[in-house]
Scaffold this motif. Sequence first.
Motif, PDB file in Angstrom:
ATOM      1  N   UNK A   1      24.707 -49.171 -16.459  1.00  0.00           N
ATOM      2  CA  UNK A   1      25.746 -50.498 -15.927  1.00  0.00           C
ATOM      3  C   UNK A   1      24.504 -51.687 -16.093  1.00  0.00           C
ATOM      4  N   UNK A   2      24.707 -52.521 -16.277  1.00  0.00           N
ATOM      5  CA  UNK A   2      24.344 -53.709 -16.599  1.00  0.00           C
ATOM      6  C   UNK A   2      23.770 -54.412 -15.455  1.00  0.00           C
ATOM      7  N   UNK A   3      24.990 -53.953 -13.981  1.00  0.00           N
ATOM      8  CA  UNK A   3      24.591 -54.289 -12.598  1.00  0.00           C
ATOM      9  C   UNK A   3      23.411 -53.701 -12.019  1.00  0.00           C
ATOM     10  N   UNK A   4      23.076 -52.833 -12.134  1.00  0.00           N
ATOM     11  CA  UNK A   4      21.994 -51.727 -12.409  1.00  0.00           C
ATOM     12  C   UNK A   4      20.399 -51.869 -12.751  1.00  0.00           C
ATOM     13  N   UNK A   5      20.497 -52.644 -14.196  1.00  0.00           N
ATOM     14  CA  UNK A   5      19.557 -52.940 -14.950  1.00  0.00           C
ATOM     15  C   UNK A   5      19.290 -54.608 -14.008  1.00  0.00           C
ATOM     16  N   UNK A   6      19.546 -55.268 -14.176  1.00  0.00           N
ATOM     17  CA  UNK A   6      19.745 -56.268 -13.260  1.00  0.00           C
ATOM     18  C   UNK A   6      19.366 -56.231 -12.022  1.00  0.00           C
ATOM     19  N   UNK A   7      19.715 -55.564 -11.184  1.00  0.00           N
ATOM     20  CA  UNK A   7      18.630 -55.375  -9.591  1.00  0.00           C
ATOM     21  C   UNK A   7      17.031 -54.073  -9.456  1.00  0.00           C
ATOM     22  N   UNK A   8      17.898 -53.705 -10.335  1.00  0.00           N
ATOM     23  CA  UNK A   8      15.943 -52.951 -10.849  1.00  0.00           C
ATOM     24  C   UNK A   8      15.043 -53.857 -11.330  1.00  0.00           C
ATOM     25  N   UNK A   9      15.780 -54.798 -12.328  1.00  0.00           N
ATOM     26  CA  UNK A   9      14.845 -55.729 -12.788  1.00  0.00           C
ATOM     27  C   UNK A   9      14.451 -56.874 -11.903  1.00  0.00           C
ATOM     28  N   UNK A  10      14.854 -57.147 -11.236  1.00  0.00           N
ATOM     29  CA  UNK A  10      14.645 -57.729  -9.637  1.00  0.00           C
ATOM     30  C   UNK A  10      13.623 -58.002  -8.600  1.00  0.00           C
ATOM     31  N   UNK A  11      14.175 -56.547  -8.051  1.00  0.00           N
ATOM     32  CA  UNK A  11      13.824 -55.448  -6.632  1.00  0.00           C
ATOM     33  C   UNK A  11      12.584 -54.765  -7.615  1.00  0.00           C
ATOM     34  N   UNK A  12      12.602 -54.366  -8.934  1.00  0.00           N
ATOM     35  CA  UNK A  12      11.652 -52.932  -8.951  1.00  0.00           C
ATOM     36  C   UNK A  12      11.795 -51.469  -8.295  1.00  0.00           C
ATOM     37  N   UNK A  13      11.192 -50.538  -8.355  1.00  0.00           N
ATOM     38  CA  UNK A  13      11.364 -49.502  -7.279  1.00  0.00           C
ATOM     39  C   UNK A  13      10.358 -49.850  -6.845  1.00  0.00           C
ATOM     40  N   UNK A  14      10.688 -49.040  -5.445  1.00  0.00           N
ATOM     41  CA  UNK A  14       9.597 -48.853  -4.167  1.00  0.00           C
ATOM     42  C   UNK A  14       9.975 -47.055  -3.918  1.00  0.00           C
ATOM     43  N   UNK A  15       8.603 -46.274  -3.818  1.00  0.00           N
ATOM     44  CA  UNK A  15       8.680 -45.241  -3.571  1.00  0.00           C
ATOM     45  C   UNK A  15       8.030 -45.596  -1.680  1.00  0.00           C
ATOM     46  N   UNK A  16       8.680 -44.456  -1.160  1.00  0.00           N
ATOM     47  CA  UNK A  16       8.322 -43.953  -0.162  1.00  0.00           C
ATOM     48  C   UNK A  16       7.818 -42.972   0.317  1.00  0.00           C
ATOM     49  N   UNK A  17       6.778 -42.564   0.223  1.00  0.00           N
ATOM     50  CA  UNK A  17       5.523 -41.421   1.234  1.00  0.00           C
ATOM     51  C   UNK A  17       4.625 -41.664   2.493  1.00  0.00           C
ATOM     52  N   UNK A  18       5.850 -40.803   2.707  1.00  0.00           N
ATOM     53  CA  UNK A  18       4.694 -40.422   4.775  1.00  0.00           C
ATOM     54  C   UNK A  18       4.217 -41.261   4.540  1.00  0.00           C
ATOM     55  N   UNK A  19       5.892 -42.332   4.821  1.00  0.00           N
ATOM     56  CA  UNK A  19       5.360 -43.680   5.700  1.00  0.00           C
ATOM     57  C   UNK A  19       5.282 -45.449   4.944  1.00  0.00           C
ATOM     58  N   UNK A  20       4.071 -44.572   4.065  1.00  0.00           N
ATOM     59  CA  UNK A  20       3.461 -46.169   2.980  1.00  0.00           C
ATOM     60  C   UNK A  20       4.573 -46.679   1.563  1.00  0.00           C
ATOM     61  N   UNK A  21       4.830 -47.450   1.783  1.00  0.00           N
ATOM     62  CA  UNK A  21       5.431 -48.074   0.750  1.00  0.00           C
ATOM     63  C   UNK A  21       4.737 -48.502  -0.416  1.00  0.00           C
ATOM     64  N   UNK A  22       5.601 -48.536  -1.821  1.00  0.00           N
ATOM     65  CA  UNK A  22       4.729 -49.060  -2.700  1.00  0.00           C
ATOM     66  C   UNK A  22       5.646 -49.054  -3.825  1.00  0.00           C
ATOM     67  N   UNK A  23       5.937 -50.689  -4.478  1.00  0.00           N
ATOM     68  CA  UNK A  23       6.653 -51.251  -5.280  1.00  0.00           C
ATOM     69  C   UNK A  23       6.014 -51.119  -7.113  1.00  0.00           C
ATOM     70  N   UNK A  24       6.578 -50.691  -8.067  1.00  0.00           N
ATOM     71  CA  UNK A  24       6.408 -51.125  -9.098  1.00  0.00           C
ATOM     72  C   UNK A  24       7.384 -51.485  -9.933  1.00  0.00           C
TER      73      UNK A  24
END
Length: 293
Positions: free
Chosen positions: A32-55
Amino acid sequence: MEIGIVGPGAIGLLFAFYLQKNGQDVTLYTRTVEQSERLEKCGITCVQNGIRETVFPHVSPLENINNGRHDYTFVAVKQYHLEDVIPYLQAKKRLVFLQNGMGHLHLLQQIQGASVAVGIVEHGAKKENVSIVHHTGVGSTKFGFIHGERKQFEPLFTAFSSNLFPVVVENDWKQTMINKLVVNACINPLTALFGIQNGELLTNPSFHKVMKQVFSEVMGVVGNIQCKEHWDRVCTVCENTAHNTSSMLTDIHNNRKTEIDAIVGYLIQEAKKQQKSVPTLSFLYHSIKGLER
């Protein structure tokens, strides 16, 4: 490299994160367009062993996929969405499919004009929301080739470049898929039915006995060769992911369709071809179908 990823589920987000982090030019395609707009704004955050990083990869609705000239396209939707997605991929030359189960192989073998690979994903990943994924267990991605030669996919093998995302090339990819199918069939439906974490299949004697019964029927369908090796693998996965919630249980909790057809449904169909009775698998299949909303 320019890489497209179809499907913003847990695995799609995980692949997009690690590829973008390693400097690849990633476009994530959403329904959906709504998913695209949200991800475009927020990016992708990965949480691994308590460490958060966003691309911040590119994001676009699936209908725009042929506007991009990707070197490779990963397809990370659930198996039951493949028939809807494949028509969008006709112009793509190198495709990698990341589905669980084996019920979709006939669809992949019918794809014409493209090099087609499968990726057997052994990572643990849990989606928190539209843009956040938890990398709950480091595994590997094992590649096999259905159409095309290994050399056409070799640039991908260094595209992740992370000790958290190892890549392996499997000559006998079908056996590798069977290995994962056995694990998925023994763990996912039972955890979904009983509402438990993976580790309880080892620590609860009654659940453990049921898992052995399921395993026996699964091996009767796929063949009893290396039976101990398969059982050891099932138990090791249960132990290593003891505190994880299986994807099938997560789907039940979120009132989503599960992959029961891709996993247990496939085994039941194979049993019918072999004229074998699999009452426990049949019970599991219909139980999960009854829980689906």
